[in-house]
Design a protein around this motif. Structure first.
Motif, PDB file in Angstrom:
ATOM      1  N   THR A 164     -10.278 -14.351   2.727  1.00 38.81           N
ATOM      2  CA  THR A 164     -12.144 -13.898   3.077  1.00 38.81           C
ATOM      3  C   THR A 164     -12.206 -12.640   2.352  1.00 38.81           C
ATOM      4  OG1 THR A 164     -11.590 -13.398   4.584  1.00 38.81           O
ATOM      5  CG2 THR A 164     -12.402 -16.174   4.334  1.00 38.81           C
ATOM      6  N   ASP A 165     -11.610 -11.453   2.584  1.00 39.61           N
ATOM      7  CA  ASP A 165     -11.929  -9.783   2.533  1.00 39.61           C
ATOM      8  C   ASP A 165     -10.825  -8.994   1.456  1.00 39.61           C
ATOM      9  OD1 ASP A 165      -9.058 -10.152   3.714  1.00 39.61           O
ATOM     10  OD2 ASP A 165      -8.985  -8.685   5.301  1.00 39.61           O
ATOM     11  N   ASP A 166     -10.283  -9.766   0.501  1.00 40.29           N
ATOM     12  CA  ASP A 166      -9.970  -9.581  -0.675  1.00 40.29           C
ATOM     13  C   ASP A 166      -9.131  -8.666  -0.340  1.00 40.29           C
ATOM     14  OD1 ASP A 166     -11.687 -11.792  -1.795  1.00 40.29           O
ATOM     15  OD2 ASP A 166     -13.438 -10.383  -2.553  1.00 40.29           O
ATOM     16  N   ASN A 167      -8.396  -8.766   0.337  1.00 43.69           N
ATOM     17  CA  ASN A 167      -7.464  -7.345   0.626  1.00 43.69           C
ATOM     18  C   ASN A 167      -6.189  -7.110   0.998  1.00 43.69           C
ATOM     19  OD1 ASN A 167      -6.898  -4.303   1.453  1.00 43.69           O
ATOM     20  ND2 ASN A 167      -8.344  -5.080   3.449  1.00 43.69           N
ATOM     21  N   PHE A 168      -5.139  -6.631   0.006  1.00 43.71           N
ATOM     22  CA  PHE A 168      -3.890  -6.762   0.153  1.00 43.71           C
ATOM     23  C   PHE A 168      -3.309  -6.805   0.975  1.00 43.71           C
ATOM     24  CE2 PHE A 168       0.062  -4.775  -0.552  1.00 43.71           C
ATOM     25  CZ  PHE A 168       1.046  -5.890  -1.073  1.00 43.71           C
TER      26      PHE A 168
END
Length: 388
Positions: A164-168
């Motif tokens: 949901t946060d597009d964070n690796f």
């Protein structure tokens, strides 16, 4: 972006394509979308955890290499390929160079599927991230497809999970949490199996040597009620161990009892069983009923105190700290409180505890339980010394 100018006469009203020749360069400006600061540590943490991170991008090869080197994804000797260069490789050539290729640039959807399959053919678990329609086939092919929350519905439908946060960074955090959950499941299993094995050993031994059954049916039911619920749940709430992200990923076909878990169960179960056998032997010198009462006490206390030993299969309780898991403390207190009810005068007969069972008998039974748990911790420390 380049900036340039060209002098023009005051009476020049319209510009043509010809006017764009012979310009005087003023300078250049560049724009960059820098990696998030937390990505650097996450890439390093993934490496320590035995996870190889690969960049598959539509950007230019040179740009992709620069970013990969900056964030620590690409090491000395690693390779970067374009989609065309990948197409030129045979399957054998790709397999031989697979471990060294860290960056794929200008790739097609077919290239992405081929990369995923190549790693799967090496018996590796693959996770693929993507957000576009052209990522969907590879997301579906991967063992774990991870769609970006901002991505297309097609990508989300083809994925196993959505970031949901597009964070690796969140992916690495999820790996850590998953490992902690899996470790805690194994700890709970070792706790339950060890306690039940101890009871089985004591019962089988009594049958072989001709003693009375060390536990009544009601006692066994009570032990299962006390020890097979709350402590196991409390162990499942254990925090991550320091080396949780330093272990290699487990194999796809690895069983739940792998990596020495069966040995741990056998050792702890044997120690609990031996303690219960000795306790019954001591009690039988007074009467068979006393032997049953002492064996029952030793078993339930050993299984309760084993909760501390089961919190870690590598670290002893002094390194972990007695108070670092408050749920275990509450579980042990709860179990001891329930056991204390069986010693009340009006409940003793129900649990086959004779009136002559006093503090001296309890001290022997409890002492044997404590010794069994101490032996578990000593063996754990010895194992840790040899593994260093």
């Amino acid at each position: 972006m380049a900036y340039a100018y060209k002098p023009a006469s005051d009476d020049k009203k319209e510009l043509t394509l010809t006017d764009e020749n012979d310009l005087i360069l003023i300078g250049l400006s560049a724009m960059i979308d820098p990696p998030r600061e937390a990505v650097y540590d996450s890439i390093a943490e993934a490496k320590k955890a035995g996870i190889k991170t690969i960049m598959i991008t539509g950007d230019h090869k040179t740009t992709a290499q620069a970013i990969a080197k900056d964030i620590g994804l690409m090491n000395e000797g690693d390779m970067a390929l374009t989609g065309q260069e990948l197409d030129a490789l045979t399957e054998d050539e790709l397999r031989d160079n697979l471990q060294k290729i860290s960056v794929y640039a200008r790739v097609s959807p077919e290239n992405k599927i081929r990369i995923v399959r190549a790693w799967q053919n090496e018996h590796q678990v693959t996770a693929m991230t993507g957000d576009g329609v052209n990522d969907a086939p590879a997301l579906k092919q991967a063992n774990i497809g991870i769609a970006m929350g901002s991505g297309t519905d097609v990508a989300k439908d083809a994925s196993s999970m959505i970031l949901t946060d597009d964070n690796f960074v969140s992916i690495v955090s999820a790996v850590s949490i998953g490992r902690v959950v899996y470790d805690n499941i194994k700890k709970s299993i070792s706790y339950l199996f060890s306690g039940n094995l101890g009871a089985i050993i004591a019962i089988v031994f009594a049958l072989i040597v001709g003693w009375v059954n060390p536990f009544t049916a009601l006692q066994l039911l009570f032990i299962n009620l006390v020890n097979d619920s709350v402590p196991a749940i409390a162990i499942g709430m254990e925090k991550a161990e320091p080396d949780v992200m330093e272990k290699a990923p487990r194999q796809l076909n690895e069983g739940i009892f792998a990596n020495g878990l069966m040995r741990i169960i056998l050792i702890r179960g044997s120690l609990i069983g031996i303690a219960a056998i000795i306790s019954q032997y001591v009690g039988q010198k007074t009467s068979p009923e006393m032997g049953v009462a002492m064996a029952f006490t030793t078993l339930i206390l050993a299984r309760t105190l084993q909760t501390f030993a089961a919190r870690s299969n590598s670290q002893n309780i002094f390194k972990l700290g007695f108070t670092t898991n408050k749920y275990v403390l509450m579980a042990v207190t709860f179990c001891l409180a329930l056991y204390s009810l069986t010693t009340l005068p009006f409940l003793r007969e129900i649990f086959s505890i004779p009136a002559s069972f006093g503090w001296s008998e309890w001290a022997v039974a409890a002492g044997l339980a404590v010794i069994a748990v101490i032996c578990m911790e000593i063996l754990k420390s010895i194992k840790g010394i040899f593994e260093k």
